[in-house]
Design an enzyme around this catalytic site. Sequence first.
Site, short mmCIF file in Angstrom:
data_model
loop_
_atom_site.label_atom_id
_atom_site.label_comp_id
_atom_site.label_asym_id
_atom_site.label_seq_id
_atom_site.Cartn_x
_atom_site.Cartn_y
_atom_site.Cartn_z
CB SER A 134 46.12 9.95 -5.78
OG SER A 134 45.80 11.23 -6.26
CD GLU A 250 47.67 17.52 -11.96
OE1 GLU A 250 48.72 17.40 -11.31
OE2 GLU A 250 46.72 16.73 -11.85
C1 FAD Z 1 39.80 11.00 -13.81
C2 FAD Z 1 40.81 11.10 -12.72
C3 FAD Z 1 42.15 11.02 -13.03
C4 FAD Z 1 43.10 11.10 -12.01
N1 FAD Z 1 44.43 10.98 -12.34
C5 FAD Z 1 45.35 11.01 -11.35
C6 FAD Z 1 46.74 10.83 -11.67
O1 FAD Z 1 47.11 10.65 -12.83
N2 FAD Z 1 47.63 10.82 -10.65
C7 FAD Z 1 47.27 11.01 -9.34
O2 FAD Z 1 48.14 11.04 -8.49
N3 FAD Z 1 45.96 11.18 -9.01
C8 FAD Z 1 45.00 11.18 -9.98
N4 FAD Z 1 43.66 11.33 -9.66
C9 FAD Z 1 43.30 11.41 -8.26
C10 FAD Z 1 42.76 12.77 -7.82
O3 FAD Z 1 43.77 13.72 -7.73
C11 FAD Z 1 42.07 12.50 -6.46
O4 FAD Z 1 40.91 11.74 -6.71
C12 FAD Z 1 41.67 13.75 -5.74
O5 FAD Z 1 42.82 14.44 -5.31
C13 FAD Z 1 40.76 13.46 -4.55
O6 FAD Z 1 41.33 12.50 -3.71
P1 FAD Z 1 40.48 11.24 -3.23
O7 FAD Z 1 39.88 10.59 -4.42
O8 FAD Z 1 41.37 10.42 -2.33
O9 FAD Z 1 39.28 11.84 -2.36
P2 FAD Z 1 39.33 12.34 -0.87
O10 FAD Z 1 40.54 13.15 -0.65
O11 FAD Z 1 39.11 11.16 0.03
O12 FAD Z 1 38.07 13.30 -0.81
C14 FAD Z 1 36.72 12.81 -0.73
C15 FAD Z 1 35.81 14.03 -0.64
O13 FAD Z 1 36.09 14.76 0.58
C16 FAD Z 1 36.38 16.13 0.27
N5 FAD Z 1 37.46 16.63 1.15
C17 FAD Z 1 38.62 16.00 1.41
N6 FAD Z 1 39.38 16.79 2.22
C18 FAD Z 1 38.66 17.91 2.46
C19 FAD Z 1 38.91 19.11 3.21
N7 FAD Z 1 40.05 19.30 3.88
N8 FAD Z 1 37.95 20.08 3.23
C20 FAD Z 1 36.78 19.90 2.54
N9 FAD Z 1 36.50 18.79 1.82
C21 FAD Z 1 37.42 17.81 1.78
C22 FAD Z 1 36.86 16.13 -1.16
O14 FAD Z 1 36.66 17.40 -1.78
C23 FAD Z 1 36.00 15.03 -1.79
O15 FAD Z 1 34.75 15.55 -2.17
C24 FAD Z 1 42.69 11.26 -10.65
C25 FAD Z 1 41.33 11.33 -10.34
C26 FAD Z 1 40.39 11.24 -11.37
C27 FAD Z 1 38.94 11.33 -10.99
#
Ligand code: FAD
Length: 385
Positions: A134, A250
């Site tokens: 991410s 994962e």
């Molecule tokens: C506790 C925790 C640990 C984590 N650890 C890691 C890690 O070790 N390494 C790493 O790389 N990442 C990690 N992450 C990140 C995690 O993978 C991302 O938070 C997740 O993929 C969502 O991305 P974002 O936060 O950018 O949200 P966004 O992608 O901005 O999404 C925001 C909202 O919009 C919705 N949304 C987005 N796109 C769409 C679509 N096309 N259709 C419908 N809805 C959509 C999503 O479902 C979400 O509800 C971690 C997250 C958490 C909470």
Amino acid sequence: MSALDSLTLTAIPPEDEALREPVRAFLREALQDVPSRVRAKSWSGYDPAFSRALGQKGWLGITLPPAYGGGGRSAFARYVLVEEFLNWGAPVGSHWIADRQSAPLILRYGTEAQRQFYIPPICRGESFFCIGMSEPNAGSDLASVRTRATRTEAGWTLNGQKIWTTNAHHCQYMIALVRTSGDFGDRQKGLSQLIVDLSLPGVTVRPITDLSGDSHFCEVFFDNVQLQADALIGAEGKGWEQVNAELAFERSGPERLFSSIVLFDEWLAFVRTPAGRTPSALRLAGKIASQLAPLRAMSVAVTEKLTRGESPLVEAALVKDLGTGVEQFIPAAIADDLFSRESADVPLELLQTLSYVTHVAPSFSLRGGTRDILRGMIARGLGLR
Ligand SMILES: Cc1cc2nc3c(=O)[nH]c(=O)nc-3n(C[C@H](O)[C@H](O)[C@H](O)COP(=O)(O)OP(=O)(O)OC[C@H]3O[C@@H](n4cnc5c(N)ncnc54)[C@H](O)[C@@H]3O)c2cc1C
């Protein structure tokens, strides 16, 4: 053929079930004085000494070849271990990612030199990895990563930023998804995976505090970080395919339905007492157990696909989506139950455990891919998109 044929229910072979007793005996002793509010952290609990103890027992890298220090066993053996670790609330966070996905990734895509260098210390519980997928504007839309590695004579120069990186402040290495050609408009093309030594000059790791007050994930900045040529893992430009194979590991494990299990157990212990036993609590206990049991069977079925060398991304997405729903239902339903009672009857330890799980529960359906993204994958798997 039914769309659900791919989740044929199966049983764990007896030779793998046999691992349960020794693991339980070890965990019973190791965790006897650890309160449930701490055990509830489970795969977020960081304890490198505990990881080394598991390594000495031969319980890390159990599916990896003995030539690299692994146990040479099947994915079912790992399932049994992991299920026991989660059920007991063992602090397995330090080695979790290395054992679950980094070592299998290195085994599959790494050179012989990379395997020899990285895998044995992972199996000993001495080397910890984090996932660098991410970025601030690339979460669900992972194909828009901007972190870039540029070729140099000696290897690569890395610039960019990762975010939400679990345990980056405790790990020696990150496997980062980066752009090695083109720009972010090229999406899946031009992505590669690099192993980044987080102690190198130019790497800055800044922990982020979450709702529970813990700082278990981080921002990681790369400012002209110089990497050797052998930092590349797998083929240049094949990062997207590799990362998807990694996501199957994962998302497929029992951690996607057991994150609230320590709380459930602690609450059950209370419901078994005369003060805790009420008709509505008994109904709730049955409701939770009846949701967990079929999900566990589905999770074992996904594991069988791993034993056959398959990459069950859609099935794992199905189990993760349903599993995290139950994980989030458990603290909410237990809170309703406890707050309908006389507060003097409820043990403090149970309330503290509930408080911790309630604070982290929103993350269950975000980490590892959000609910919306998983449902999109399931729809594609059903031929609906
Ligand atoms: C506790 C925790 C640990 C984590 N650890 C890691 C890690 O070790 N390494 C790493 O790389 N990442 C990690 N992450 C990140 C995690 O993978 C991302 O938070 C997740 O993929 C969502 O991305 P974002 O936060 O950018 O949200 P966004 O992608 O901005 O999404 C925001 C909202 O919009 C919705 N949304 C987005 N796109 C769409 C679509 N096309 N259709 C419908 N809805 C959509 C999503 O479902 C979400 O509800 C971690 C997250 C958490 C909470």
